[in-house]
Design a protein around this motif. Structure first.
Motif, PDB file in Angstrom:
ATOM      1  N   GLY A  23       0.740   5.754  -3.739  1.00 23.64           N
ATOM      2  CA  GLY A  23       1.636   5.992  -4.855  1.00 23.64           C
ATOM      3  C   GLY A  23       1.254   5.241  -6.123  1.00 23.64           C
ATOM      4  N   ARG A  24       0.335   4.289  -6.014  1.00 25.78           N
ATOM      5  CA  ARG A  24      -0.103   3.527  -7.196  1.00 25.78           C
ATOM      6  C   ARG A  24      -1.573   3.770  -7.523  1.00 25.78           C
ATOM      7  NH1 ARG A  24      -0.296  -1.838  -6.963  1.00 25.78           N
ATOM      8  NH2 ARG A  24      -0.647  -1.947  -4.723  1.00 25.78           N
ATOM      9  N   PHE A  25      -2.377   3.982  -6.506  1.00 28.16           N
ATOM     10  CA  PHE A  25      -3.825   4.181  -6.697  1.00 28.16           C
ATOM     11  C   PHE A  25      -4.173   5.645  -6.448  1.00 28.16           C
ATOM     12  CE2 PHE A  25      -5.434  -0.376  -5.527  1.00 28.16           C
ATOM     13  CZ  PHE A  25      -4.552  -0.921  -6.457  1.00 28.16           C
ATOM     14  N   THR A  26      -5.187   6.118  -7.168  1.00 28.10           N
ATOM     15  CA  THR A  26      -5.679   7.481  -6.972  1.00 28.10           C
ATOM     16  C   THR A  26      -7.196   7.469  -6.923  1.00 28.10           C
ATOM     17  OG1 THR A  26      -3.799   8.401  -8.188  1.00 28.10           O
ATOM     18  CG2 THR A  26      -5.709   9.833  -7.871  1.00 28.10           C
ATOM     19  N   ILE A  27      -7.756   8.005  -5.846  1.00 27.48           N
ATOM     20  CA  ILE A  27      -9.207   8.103  -5.712  1.00 27.48           C
ATOM     21  C   ILE A  27      -9.620   9.518  -6.108  1.00 27.48           C
ATOM     22  CG2 ILE A  27      -9.081   8.738  -3.260  1.00 27.48           C
ATOM     23  CD1 ILE A  27     -11.681   7.156  -2.844  1.00 27.48           C
ATOM     24  N   SER A  28     -10.755   9.600  -6.792  1.00 27.41           N
ATOM     25  CA  SER A  28     -11.274  10.908  -7.199  1.00 27.41           C
ATOM     26  C   SER A  28     -12.794  10.840  -7.217  1.00 27.41           C
ATOM     27  CB  SER A  28     -10.733  11.320  -8.565  1.00 27.41           C
ATOM     28  OG  SER A  28     -11.136  10.388  -9.556  1.00 27.41           O
TER      29      SER A  28
ATOM     30  N   TYR B 182      -6.948   9.874   1.418  1.00 27.92           N
ATOM     31  CA  TYR B 182      -6.132   9.070   2.336  1.00 27.92           C
ATOM     32  C   TYR B 182      -6.089   7.660   1.783  1.00 27.92           C
ATOM     33  CZ  TYR B 182      -4.370   7.031   6.631  1.00 27.92           C
ATOM     34  OH  TYR B 182      -3.604   6.371   7.544  1.00 27.92           O
ATOM     35  N   TYR B 183      -4.891   7.038   1.847  1.00 33.41           N
ATOM     36  CA  TYR B 183      -4.691   5.724   1.234  1.00 33.41           C
ATOM     37  C   TYR B 183      -4.091   4.725   2.213  1.00 33.41           C
ATOM     38  CZ  TYR B 183      -5.244   8.370  -3.091  1.00 33.41           C
ATOM     39  OH  TYR B 183      -5.724   9.174  -4.092  1.00 33.41           O
ATOM     40  N   ALA B 184      -4.429   3.470   1.989  1.00 32.17           N
ATOM     41  CA  ALA B 184      -3.728   2.410   2.685  1.00 32.17           C
ATOM     42  C   ALA B 184      -2.280   2.380   2.201  1.00 32.17           C
ATOM     43  CB  ALA B 184      -4.395   1.067   2.426  1.00 32.17           C
ATOM     44  N   ASP B 185      -1.367   2.007   3.081  1.00 28.79           N
ATOM     45  CA  ASP B 185       0.051   1.991   2.699  1.00 28.79           C
ATOM     46  C   ASP B 185       0.309   1.080   1.502  1.00 28.79           C
ATOM     47  OD1 ASP B 185       1.372   2.218   6.105  1.00 28.79           O
ATOM     48  OD2 ASP B 185       0.682   3.755   4.704  1.00 28.79           O
TER      49      ASP B 185
ATOM     50  N   TYR C 256     -14.236   7.386  -8.247  1.00 28.35           N
ATOM     51  CA  TYR C 256     -13.386   6.572  -9.112  1.00 28.35           C
ATOM     52  C   TYR C 256     -12.165   6.074  -8.344  1.00 28.35           C
ATOM     53  CZ  TYR C 256     -16.121   9.138 -12.578  1.00 28.35           C
ATOM     54  OH  TYR C 256     -17.151   9.700 -13.291  1.00 28.35           O
ATOM     55  N   LEU C 257     -11.588   5.007  -8.853  1.00 29.22           N
ATOM     56  CA  LEU C 257     -10.312   4.531  -8.332  1.00 29.22           C
ATOM     57  C   LEU C 257      -9.430   4.167  -9.513  1.00 29.22           C
ATOM     58  CD1 LEU C 257      -8.794   3.908  -5.667  1.00 29.22           C
ATOM     59  CD2 LEU C 257      -9.431   1.504  -6.047  1.00 29.22           C
ATOM     60  N   GLN C 258      -8.437   4.999  -9.765  1.00 25.23           N
ATOM     61  CA  GLN C 258      -7.448   4.722 -10.809  1.00 25.23           C
ATOM     62  C   GLN C 258      -6.360   3.870 -10.196  1.00 25.23           C
ATOM     63  OE1 GLN C 258      -7.370   5.561 -14.158  1.00 25.23           O
ATOM     64  NE2 GLN C 258      -5.582   4.232 -14.221  1.00 25.23           N
ATOM     65  N   MET C 259      -6.146   2.710 -10.769  1.00 22.39           N
ATOM     66  CA  MET C 259      -5.182   1.760 -10.225  1.00 22.39           C
ATOM     67  C   MET C 259      -4.076   1.543 -11.253  1.00 22.39           C
ATOM     68  SD  MET C 259      -7.756  -0.991  -8.423  1.00 22.39           S
ATOM     69  CE  MET C 259      -8.287  -1.668  -9.996  1.00 22.39           C
ATOM     70  N   ASN C 260      -2.867   1.915 -10.906  1.00 21.68           N
ATOM     71  CA  ASN C 260      -1.710   1.745 -11.777  1.00 21.68           C
ATOM     72  C   ASN C 260      -0.711   0.794 -11.150  1.00 21.68           C
ATOM     73  OD1 ASN C 260      -2.830   3.709 -13.513  1.00 21.68           O
ATOM     74  ND2 ASN C 260      -1.789   5.365 -12.434  1.00 21.68           N
ATOM     75  N   SER C 261       0.212   0.317 -11.960  1.00 20.26           N
ATOM     76  CA  SER C 261       1.258  -0.590 -11.469  1.00 20.26           C
ATOM     77  C   SER C 261       0.662  -1.718 -10.640  1.00 20.26           C
ATOM     78  CB  SER C 261       2.278   0.197 -10.630  1.00 20.26           C
ATOM     79  OG  SER C 261       2.859   1.231 -11.399  1.00 20.26           O
ATOM     80  N   LEU C 262      -0.343  -2.344 -11.187  1.00 19.65           N
ATOM     81  CA  LEU C 262      -1.058  -3.383 -10.443  1.00 19.65           C
ATOM     82  C   LEU C 262      -0.175  -4.590 -10.182  1.00 19.65           C
ATOM     83  CD1 LEU C 262      -4.520  -3.012 -12.156  1.00 19.65           C
ATOM     84  CD2 LEU C 262      -4.134  -2.945  -9.700  1.00 19.65           C
TER      85      LEU C 262
ATOM     86  N   GLY D  35     -10.480 -15.522   0.674  1.00 15.85           N
ATOM     87  CA  GLY D  35     -10.059 -16.043   1.957  1.00 15.85           C
ATOM     88  C   GLY D  35      -9.610 -15.008   2.971  1.00 15.85           C
ATOM     89  N   LYS D  36      -9.788 -13.731   2.634  1.00 11.59           N
ATOM     90  CA  LYS D  36      -9.351 -12.669   3.552  1.00 11.59           C
ATOM     91  C   LYS D  36     -10.515 -11.758   3.910  1.00 11.59           C
ATOM     92  CE  LYS D  36      -4.520 -12.538   2.100  1.00 11.59           C
ATOM     93  NZ  LYS D  36      -3.382 -11.653   1.684  1.00 11.59           N
ATOM     94  N   GLU D  37     -10.331 -10.970   4.948  1.00  8.16           N
ATOM     95  CA  GLU D  37     -11.348 -10.013   5.340  1.00  8.16           C
ATOM     96  C   GLU D  37     -11.284  -8.787   4.431  1.00  8.16           C
ATOM     97  OE1 GLU D  37     -11.685 -10.998  10.118  1.00  8.16           O
ATOM     98  OE2 GLU D  37     -10.987  -9.040   9.430  1.00  8.16           O
ATOM     99  N   ARG D  38     -12.415  -8.088   4.368  1.00  9.70           N
ATOM    100  CA  ARG D  38     -12.453  -6.849   3.600  1.00  9.70           C
ATOM    101  C   ARG D  38     -11.523  -5.830   4.250  1.00  9.70           C
ATOM    102  NH1 ARG D  38     -18.102  -5.677   3.393  1.00  9.70           N
ATOM    103  NH2 ARG D  38     -18.233  -6.886   1.477  1.00  9.70           N
ATOM    104  N   GLU D  39     -10.781  -5.090   3.411  1.00 10.17           N
ATOM    105  CA  GLU D  39      -9.840  -4.106   3.931  1.00 10.17           C
ATOM    106  C   GLU D  39     -10.027  -2.763   3.237  1.00 10.17           C
ATOM    107  OE1 GLU D  39      -5.807  -5.255   3.197  1.00 10.17           O
ATOM    108  OE2 GLU D  39      -6.025  -5.213   1.020  1.00 10.17           O
ATOM    109  N   PHE D  40      -9.658  -1.721   3.961  1.00  5.86           N
ATOM    110  CA  PHE D  40      -9.731  -0.365   3.443  1.00  5.86           C
ATOM    111  C   PHE D  40      -8.659  -0.133   2.387  1.00  5.86           C
ATOM    112  CE2 PHE D  40      -9.943   4.127   3.250  1.00  5.86           C
ATOM    113  CZ  PHE D  40      -8.653   4.617   3.392  1.00  5.86           C
ATOM    114  N   VAL D  41      -9.007   0.630   1.338  1.00  5.85           N
ATOM    115  CA  VAL D  41      -8.054   0.946   0.279  1.00  5.85           C
ATOM    116  C   VAL D  41      -7.791   2.457   0.205  1.00  5.85           C
ATOM    117  CG1 VAL D  41      -7.651   0.909  -2.207  1.00  5.85           C
ATOM    118  CG2 VAL D  41      -8.678  -1.073  -1.090  1.00  5.85           C
ATOM    119  N   ALA D  42      -8.868   3.239   0.077  1.00  9.26           N
ATOM    120  CA  ALA D  42      -8.706   4.689  -0.087  1.00  9.26           C
ATOM    121  C   ALA D  42     -10.006   5.388   0.262  1.00  9.26           C
ATOM    122  CB  ALA D  42      -8.307   5.018  -1.526  1.00  9.26           C
ATOM    123  N   ARG D  43      -9.899   6.657   0.662  1.00  7.48           N
ATOM    124  CA  ARG D  43     -11.098   7.441   0.900  1.00  7.48           C
ATOM    125  C   ARG D  43     -10.884   8.870   0.425  1.00  7.48           C
ATOM    126  NH1 ARG D  43      -9.266   7.254   6.626  1.00  7.48           N
ATOM    127  NH2 ARG D  43      -8.756   9.388   7.240  1.00  7.48           N
ATOM    128  N   ILE D  44     -12.002   9.559   0.154  1.00 11.54           N
ATOM    129  CA  ILE D  44     -11.948  10.937  -0.307  1.00 11.54           C
ATOM    130  C   ILE D  44     -13.060  11.726   0.359  1.00 11.54           C
ATOM    131  CG2 ILE D  44     -13.347  10.396  -2.363  1.00 11.54           C
ATOM    132  CD1 ILE D  44     -11.666  12.583  -3.824  1.00 11.54           C
TER     133      ILE D  44
END
Length: 122
Positions: free
Chosen positions: A66-71, A59-62, A80-86, A42-51
């Motif tokens: 601190g929880r996600f890491t792009i590599s 660069y990360y969305a606020d 890749y997108l490592q997602m922690n503390s989901l 029900g929501k629009e696509r949003e930016f998460v991270a870029r490398i």
């Protein structure tokens, strides 16, 4: 023709982790930044991270800082997108794409893949 194939999604409990992968083909991506986006129901696509492909700057969305890491792995044309503390609010279909930044906003440049579903239970 550019192909983007995302994988690694699944069901995880809040506080858990997942690692997403995006295999890109059809062009040499060494001159392009790559990014992850997500679309919740029900929501629009949003930016998460870029490398940046060459120097690896990120660069990360606020909401994920601190929880996600792009590599990326240049040799494999994979990002890749490592997602922690989901959190439950991270539930969405996640997509990757080559990106461009215009006016401070990040946009996908190629046709979107099918994405990979991440579901975070509370």
């Amino acid at each position: 023709q550019v192909q983007l194939v995302e994988s690694g999604g699944g069901l995880v409990q809040a506080g858990g982790s997942l690692r997403l992968s995006c295999a890109a083909s059809g062009r040499t991506f060494s001159n392009y930044a790559m990014g992850w986006f997500r679309q919740a129901p029900g929501k629009e696509r949003e930016f998460v991270a870029r490398i940046n492909w060459m120097d690896g700057s990120t660069y990360y969305a606020d909401s994920v800082k601190g929880r996600f890491t792009i590599s990326r792995d240049n040799a494999k044309n994979t990002v890749y997108l490592q997602m922690n503390s989901l959190k439950p609010e991270d539930t969405a279909v996640y997509y990757c794409n080559s990106v461009k930044v215009v006016g401070g906003e990040t946009y996908g440049m190629d046709d979107w893949g099918k994405g990979t579903l991440v579901t975070v239970s509370s």
